[in-house]
Enzyme design. Structure first.
Site, PDB file in Angstrom:
ATOM      1  N   SER A 192       0.632   2.854  -8.710  1.00 57.51           N
ATOM      2  CA  SER A 192       2.082   2.744  -8.595  1.00 57.51           C
ATOM      3  C   SER A 192       2.498   1.637  -7.633  1.00 57.51           C
ATOM      4  CB  SER A 192       2.687   4.083  -8.158  1.00 57.51           C
ATOM      5  OG  SER A 192       2.155   4.495  -6.920  1.00 57.51           O
TER       6      SER A 192
ATOM      7  N   SER B  28       0.833  -1.204   0.000  1.00 59.98           N
ATOM      8  CA  SER B  28       0.000   0.000   0.000  1.00 59.98           C
ATOM      9  C   SER B  28       0.868   1.254   0.000  1.00 59.98           C
ATOM     10  CB  SER B  28      -0.905   0.005   1.244  1.00 59.98           C
ATOM     11  OG  SER B  28      -1.540   1.244   1.422  1.00 59.98           O
ATOM     12  N   HIS B  29       0.253   2.383  -0.343  1.00 62.13           N
ATOM     13  CA  HIS B  29       0.937   3.672  -0.239  1.00 62.13           C
ATOM     14  C   HIS B  29       1.061   4.118   1.215  1.00 62.13           C
ATOM     15  CE1 HIS B  29       0.361   3.830  -4.535  1.00 62.13           C
ATOM     16  NE2 HIS B  29       1.018   4.969  -4.603  1.00 62.13           N
ATOM     17  N   SER B  30       0.319   3.517   2.083  1.00 62.42           N
ATOM     18  CA  SER B  30       0.294   3.919   3.487  1.00 62.42           C
ATOM     19  C   SER B  30       0.650   2.735   4.384  1.00 62.42           C
ATOM     20  CB  SER B  30      -1.096   4.434   3.859  1.00 62.42           C
ATOM     21  OG  SER B  30      -1.263   4.473   5.253  1.00 62.42           O
TER      22      SER B  30
END
Length: 262
Positions: free
Chosen positions: A74, A11-13
């Site tokens: 991404s 994940s981005h987080s």
């Protein structure tokens, strides 16, 4: 001894990945589920090194395979890069919704699914929820369900010639003729939430039987959760196939026991 297929959440987080992993772990206690979120310095983004290290760690723990799920675009590109450089058949990337896919993948892995099965379960998550919505919206359009409901209203419980495990012989005969049916009431106050739904889906997937709860596949944790059944709700159960009697008896016992929550 091999371990179940592992699940890696990219994940981005970091917080998001950890949170989804926490939810999935509640439903699949024997599965290795690892988060790989954010950048190495704690910012929003994805890190090739973090993902690669997570894959290495899981394989070092002896899992047979790792299925990766990602959130935004991404993140998928980062995961693809890791897989391309490794060229390892044990690694598969699922094209699936992050939260729902993670839950479905974890439950499939808990049931002993290999990488292909776990990946397919994750990728089927969207259609599972779409099916639930259709089932809820179209419940009155299912002639079979209307018929079962009428029977339940008149008899209160079983439709067909069975009553729990004690009626195994009669139930087998009923199954051969087209299936078993019964009406149950959820006894646990929280209803069919994530944990009991996962418990029920895992058990039903182990039988050579087709079991449906309120019209949805009882072996699908997402389908069961999508029903939104609360404590005290009435559920219509149908089972058919060679192990319909056994599956029905176990389902009934779990419901009567409140899934161990009371």
């Amino acid at each position: 001894m091999s371990k179940p297929t592992a699940v890696l959440l990219v994940s981005h987080s970091a917080q998001l990945a950890a949170g989804v992993a926490e939810v999935a772990e509640q439903m699949a206690p024997d599965v290795l589920i690892r988060p790989a979120g954010g950048t190495e310095d704690g910012r929003i983004g994805t890190s090739y090194d973090l993902v690669d290290q997570a894959v290495t760690g899981l394989l070092d723990e002896g899992v047979d395979a790792v299925v990766l799920l990602t959130d935004l675009g991404s993140a998928a590109l980062t995961a693809e890069s890791v897989l391309e450089l490794r060229e390892d058949d044990r690694l598969q990337l699922a094209d699936a919704p992050f939260v729902e896919g993670a839950v479905a993948a974890a439950v499939a892995a808990q049931g002993g699914g290999d990488a292909a099965v776990v990946r397919a379960a994750a990728e089927d998550a969207v259609s599972s929820f779409a099916g639930d919505g259709a089932a809820r919206a179209g419940r009155q359009a299912h002639p079979g369900e209307v018929e079962a409901g009428e029977g339940a209203a008149g008899g209160g419980t079983a439709v067909g010639e069975r009553s729990g495990a004690a009626g195994a012989d009669e139930g087998t005969e009923a199954a051969d003729e087209g299936g078993l049916e019964c009406t149950l009431v959820l006894r646990n106050a929280l209803g069919l939430h994530a944990r009991p739904a996962a418990q029920l889906a895992r058990k039903m997937s182990e039988f050579d039987a087709e079991v449906r709860v309120n019209g949805v596949d009882a072996a699908s944790v997402l389908a069961l959760m999508g029903l939104g059944l609360t404590g005290g709700a009435e559920i219509q159960v149908r089972a058919s196939g060679p192990q319909a009697v056994e599956a029905m008896a176990l389902l009934e016992a779990d419901v009567e026991a409140g899934f161990g929550e009371e």
